[in-house]
Write a protein that holds these residues in place. Structure first.
Motif, PDB file in Angstrom:
ATOM      1  N   ALA A  20       0.831  -1.201   0.000  1.00  0.00           N
ATOM      2  CA  ALA A  20       0.000   0.000   0.000  1.00  0.00           C
ATOM      3  C   ALA A  20       0.866   1.252   0.000  1.00  0.00           C
ATOM      4  N   ILE A  21       1.942   1.224   0.775  1.00  0.00           N
ATOM      5  CA  ILE A  21       2.828   2.386   0.810  1.00  0.00           C
ATOM      6  C   ILE A  21       3.544   2.543  -0.530  1.00  0.00           C
ATOM      7  N   GLY A  22       3.879   1.421  -1.160  1.00  0.00           N
ATOM      8  CA  GLY A  22       4.531   1.491  -2.465  1.00  0.00           C
ATOM      9  C   GLY A  22       3.636   2.091  -3.523  1.00  0.00           C
ATOM     10  N   ILE A  28       3.599  11.072   0.496  1.00  0.00           N
ATOM     11  CA  ILE A  28       2.662  10.498   1.470  1.00  0.00           C
ATOM     12  C   ILE A  28       3.344   9.361   2.222  1.00  0.00           C
ATOM     13  N   ALA A  29       4.135   8.544   1.519  1.00  0.00           N
ATOM     14  CA  ALA A  29       4.857   7.454   2.179  1.00  0.00           C
ATOM     15  C   ALA A  29       5.839   8.009   3.208  1.00  0.00           C
ATOM     16  N   LEU A  34       7.937   8.670   8.351  1.00  0.00           N
ATOM     17  CA  LEU A  34       8.927   9.547   8.963  1.00  0.00           C
ATOM     18  C   LEU A  34       8.800   9.693  10.482  1.00  0.00           C
ATOM     19  N   PRO A  35       7.622   9.893  11.050  1.00  0.00           N
ATOM     20  CA  PRO A  35       7.561  10.064  12.506  1.00  0.00           C
ATOM     21  C   PRO A  35       8.096   8.859  13.280  1.00  0.00           C
ATOM     22  N   ARG A  36       7.728   7.672  12.849  1.00  0.00           N
ATOM     23  CA  ARG A  36       8.186   6.478  13.556  1.00  0.00           C
ATOM     24  C   ARG A  36       9.699   6.277  13.389  1.00  0.00           C
ATOM     25  N   LEU A  37      10.209   6.547  12.199  1.00  0.00           N
ATOM     26  CA  LEU A  37      11.650   6.436  11.986  1.00  0.00           C
ATOM     27  C   LEU A  37      12.417   7.474  12.794  1.00  0.00           C
ATOM     28  N   LEU A  38      11.895   8.692  12.884  1.00  0.00           N
ATOM     29  CA  LEU A  38      12.566   9.724  13.670  1.00  0.00           C
ATOM     30  C   LEU A  38      12.566   9.386  15.157  1.00  0.00           C
TER      31      LEU A  38
END
Length: 113
Positions: A20-22, A28-29, A34-38
């Motif tokens: 879905a992200i792809g 949007i991806a 980004l928040p979780r990775l940060l």
């Protein structure tokens, strides 16, 4: 709130979520991931800084003890170091008991000899 790690970030993404992200546009991806990775990166940096600080503190105490033993009689120096360590352990235990009684839990503060 639990702190995510990089391993958690990739474990939570299932095959369907990745597909879905792809299919989304790239901005949007990034907005979704980004928040979780940060947060995981910040947690990793915090752990690294804590480990580095502990290592620096231990090396400082070792240098201090070596310098003390080089300047004074070794028996007197060792007795002093034993007293300092015993006092440090007692104050740490008392500090933990005091914070547990007050309900304000925090790391005990170490004081130099």
């Amino acid at each position: 709130m639990e702190r995510p790690t990089l391993h958690d970030v990739f474990n939570t993404l299932t095959g369907g979520a990745l597909a879905a992200i792809g299919g989304l546009s790239s901005w949007i991806a990034v907005f979704v991931l980004l928040p979780r990775l940060l947060m995981a990166l910040a947690h990793l940096m915090t752990q690294g800084c804590a480990a580095w600080t502990a290592s620096r503190r231990d090396s400082m105490w070792t240098r201090h003890e070596d310098r003390l033993l080089a300047l004074v009689d070794p028996l007197v120096g060792l007795q002093h170091l034993e007293r300092v360590r015993r006092h440090s352990v007692q104050s740490t235990v008392q500090g933990q008991a005091a914070t547990a009684d007050s309900g304000n839990e925090g790391p005990p503060q170490e004081s130099p000899p």
